[in-house]
Motif scaffolding. Structure first.
Motif, PDB file in Angstrom:
ATOM      1  N   ILE A  61      66.688 -55.462 -19.385  1.00  0.00           N
ATOM      2  CA  ILE A  61      67.023 -54.731 -20.515  1.00  0.00           C
ATOM      3  C   ILE A  61      65.460 -54.191 -21.289  1.00  0.00           C
ATOM      4  O   ILE A  61      64.661 -54.536 -20.889  1.00  0.00           O
ATOM      5  CB  ILE A  61      67.295 -55.653 -21.713  1.00  0.00           C
ATOM      6  N   PRO A  62      65.743 -53.061 -21.959  1.00  0.00           N
ATOM      7  CA  PRO A  62      64.589 -52.521 -22.571  1.00  0.00           C
ATOM      8  C   PRO A  62      63.822 -53.523 -23.593  1.00  0.00           C
ATOM      9  O   PRO A  62      64.542 -54.280 -24.257  1.00  0.00           O
ATOM     10  CB  PRO A  62      65.338 -51.445 -23.575  1.00  0.00           C
ATOM     11  N   LYS A  63      62.440 -53.271 -23.459  1.00  0.00           N
ATOM     12  CA  LYS A  63      61.733 -53.803 -24.256  1.00  0.00           C
ATOM     13  C   LYS A  63      61.868 -53.430 -26.055  1.00  0.00           C
ATOM     14  O   LYS A  63      62.222 -51.971 -26.093  1.00  0.00           O
ATOM     15  CB  LYS A  63      60.455 -53.838 -24.051  1.00  0.00           C
ATOM     16  N   ILE A  64      61.577 -53.996 -26.630  1.00  0.00           N
ATOM     17  CA  ILE A  64      61.800 -53.814 -28.218  1.00  0.00           C
ATOM     18  C   ILE A  64      60.175 -53.734 -28.660  1.00  0.00           C
ATOM     19  O   ILE A  64      59.642 -54.736 -28.705  1.00  0.00           O
ATOM     20  CB  ILE A  64      62.571 -54.788 -29.117  1.00  0.00           C
ATOM     21  N   HIS A  65      59.905 -52.581 -29.051  1.00  0.00           N
ATOM     22  CA  HIS A  65      58.478 -52.349 -29.511  1.00  0.00           C
ATOM     23  C   HIS A  65      58.424 -52.552 -30.964  1.00  0.00           C
ATOM     24  O   HIS A  65      57.280 -53.385 -31.497  1.00  0.00           O
ATOM     25  CB  HIS A  65      58.152 -51.100 -29.214  1.00  0.00           C
ATOM     26  N   TYR A  66      59.365 -52.339 -31.782  1.00  0.00           N
ATOM     27  CA  TYR A  66      59.208 -52.489 -33.353  1.00  0.00           C
ATOM     28  C   TYR A  66      60.657 -52.430 -33.968  1.00  0.00           C
ATOM     29  O   TYR A  66      61.466 -51.600 -33.565  1.00  0.00           O
ATOM     30  CB  TYR A  66      58.208 -51.266 -33.732  1.00  0.00           C
ATOM     31  N   THR A  67      60.748 -53.088 -35.021  1.00  0.00           N
ATOM     32  CA  THR A  67      62.006 -53.214 -35.556  1.00  0.00           C
ATOM     33  C   THR A  67      61.762 -53.090 -37.175  1.00  0.00           C
ATOM     34  O   THR A  67      60.770 -53.605 -37.756  1.00  0.00           O
ATOM     35  CB  THR A  67      62.893 -54.138 -35.390  1.00  0.00           C
ATOM     36  N   ASP A  68      62.794 -52.511 -37.966  1.00  0.00           N
ATOM     37  CA  ASP A  68      62.568 -52.432 -39.578  1.00  0.00           C
ATOM     38  C   ASP A  68      64.046 -52.549 -40.190  1.00  0.00           C
ATOM     39  O   ASP A  68      64.737 -51.732 -39.706  1.00  0.00           O
ATOM     40  CB  ASP A  68      61.931 -51.131 -39.965  1.00  0.00           C
ATOM     41  N   SER A  69      64.297 -53.635 -40.883  1.00  0.00           N
ATOM     42  CA  SER A  69      65.259 -53.792 -41.410  1.00  0.00           C
ATOM     43  C   SER A  69      65.244 -53.753 -43.065  1.00  0.00           C
ATOM     44  O   SER A  69      66.037 -54.317 -43.707  1.00  0.00           O
ATOM     45  CB  SER A  69      66.298 -55.033 -41.183  1.00  0.00           C
ATOM     46  N   SER A  70      64.210 -53.089 -43.382  1.00  0.00           N
ATOM     47  CA  SER A  70      63.920 -53.284 -44.830  1.00  0.00           C
ATOM     48  C   SER A  70      64.515 -52.301 -45.722  1.00  0.00           C
ATOM     49  O   SER A  70      64.647 -52.315 -46.689  1.00  0.00           O
ATOM     50  CB  SER A  70      62.275 -52.992 -45.017  1.00  0.00           C
ATOM     51  N   PHE A  71      64.899 -50.967 -44.962  1.00  0.00           N
ATOM     52  CA  PHE A  71      65.662 -49.949 -45.728  1.00  0.00           C
ATOM     53  C   PHE A  71      64.669 -49.333 -46.560  1.00  0.00           C
ATOM     54  O   PHE A  71      65.074 -48.451 -47.473  1.00  0.00           O
ATOM     55  CB  PHE A  71      66.919 -50.415 -46.598  1.00  0.00           C
ATOM     56  N   LYS A  72      63.384 -49.370 -46.253  1.00  0.00           N
ATOM     57  CA  LYS A  72      62.294 -48.638 -47.098  1.00  0.00           C
ATOM     58  C   LYS A  72      62.615 -47.163 -46.859  1.00  0.00           C
ATOM     59  O   LYS A  72      62.327 -46.241 -47.637  1.00  0.00           O
ATOM     60  CB  LYS A  72      60.994 -49.408 -46.810  1.00  0.00           C
ATOM     61  N   ASN A  73      62.202 -46.990 -45.474  1.00  0.00           N
ATOM     62  CA  ASN A  73      62.162 -45.336 -45.126  1.00  0.00           C
ATOM     63  C   ASN A  73      63.661 -44.894 -44.703  1.00  0.00           C
ATOM     64  O   ASN A  73      63.573 -43.652 -44.444  1.00  0.00           O
ATOM     65  CB  ASN A  73      61.300 -45.195 -44.082  1.00  0.00           C
ATOM     66  N   LEU A  74      64.625 -45.612 -44.581  1.00  0.00           N
ATOM     67  CA  LEU A  74      65.892 -45.317 -44.143  1.00  0.00           C
ATOM     68  C   LEU A  74      66.925 -46.073 -44.576  1.00  0.00           C
ATOM     69  O   LEU A  74      66.730 -47.334 -44.910  1.00  0.00           O
ATOM     70  CB  LEU A  74      65.882 -45.015 -42.506  1.00  0.00           C
TER      71      LEU A  74
END
Length: 326
Positions: A89-102
């Motif tokens: 599977i592809p590695k996950i480098h970074y995630t964001d669930s804050s909804f700050k920028n999107l």
């Protein structure tokens, strides 16, 4: 390319999501502030948005934006941790669930080089089809051995929400019959054929006692392959949004959904891959995977009953007919 295979001509479930330049920079900044050389919206996929981002250094990543389900990213992170040493599977480098920028969760993932198995099979030789299908069978056999205590849907932390009585094939079929839009579209003849098939065979779903990690979108459009020693091998299994704990027979049905429109060697090689470790399939597996397919196809119609997706609905109706009308 044959558009009657592998959802090639299915419409998206939502409008195409286009990201603005300033949004792109803001999303990537926590991962890297390297200058961007190019950014491409990937064409495959019916729901989420996937962008290929190439930096001037040559680094390439996938920016995946989760448009359909705000909890899908949380589940996908947990699944990646569970399977990262077991399957490609592809590695996950970074995630964001804050909804700050999107307004949506997003992940920055490893870009895995390869070809969609779908494309190789549709335009490939008999040898290519054999190699791809066999490797997919071996991959499914690996998933088959990642067990869960019970069947059900995943919560964001991968705890299980058990299936209720509303999630049975009988219950789903009744929902469709009682929905005027669906009932009219399928017509009386097909509805009767579905009712007869379910009545005759549904008992085969009652003895499911084991649950394993089930991808639930296990078809060649979500599998990357790459030549290794001149033979196609799995490079990555993509898109875990619908994953749950269920029987591997569901994933079998998805992979073999279009097998009747392909050379017989496609199905035979897939089964050989599953049984490669001398583990045979259960009795009546052919009928069982069709019953699982009925659940998937009827769910598609019900969940999209108010959406205008004529190509998808036409294909689903044809697939239902192929299962129950001899």
């Amino acid at each position: 390319m044959n558009t009657s295979l592998f959802k090639i001509d299915w419409e998206r479930a939502s409008e195409t999501f286009f990201i603005k330049d300033d949004e792109l920079l803001a999303l990537l900044a926590p991962f890297t502030q390297e200058p961007i050389q190019s950014c491409f919206l990937m064409g495959s996929g019916c729901a989420n948005a996937n962008y290929k981002v190439i930096f001037r250094s040559g680094l390439t990543v996938l920016l995946r934006i989760y448009l359909r389900d705000q909890f899908a990213l949380s589940r996908e992170i947990q699944i990646h941790q569970l399977v990262q040493d077991k399957i490609p599977i592809p590695k996950i480098h970074y995630t964001d669930s804050s909804f700050k920028n999107l307004a949506y969760p997003y992940a920055i993932m490893e870009w895995v080089e390869g070809e969609l198995m779908r494309d190789v099979i549709v335009k490939g030789s008999t040898t290519d089809i054999v190699e791809c299908a066999f490797s997919a069978g071996k991959l499914l056999n690996q998933l088959r051995h990642i067990p869960f205590q019970q069947a059900g849907f995943f919560n964001p932390d991968l705890s299980i929400q058990p299936f209720s009585a509303d999630h049975t094939l009988d219950a789903l079929f009744n929902l469709c019959c009682n929905e005027p839009i669906i009932a009219h579209y399928l017509g009386d003849s097909l509805l009767q054929a579905l009712a007869d098939y379910i009545k005759e065979h549904a008992f085969l779903l009652l003895d499911q006692t084991k649950a394993n990690l089930t991808h639930a979108d296990f078809d060649p459009s979500n599998i990357l392959v790459k030549k290794h020693n001149d033979t196609y091998q799995i490079a990555a299994l993509l898109d875990w949004e619908f994953a749950l704990a269920d029987s591997y027979l569901l994933d079998m049905g998805l992979f073999l959904r279009y097998s009747h429109r392909l050379p017989r060697i496609y199905q035979d090689s897939f089964i050989q891959g599953i049984e490669d470790k001398a583990e045979s399939l259960p009795a009546h597996w052919q009928t069982r995977i069709k019953l699982k397919e009925l659940i998937c196809l009827l769910s598609l119609l019900y969940d999209n009953r108010h959406q205008t997706r004529p190509n998808m609905k036409k294909d689903v109706k044809r697939l239902l007919e192929d299962i129950v009308i001899v």
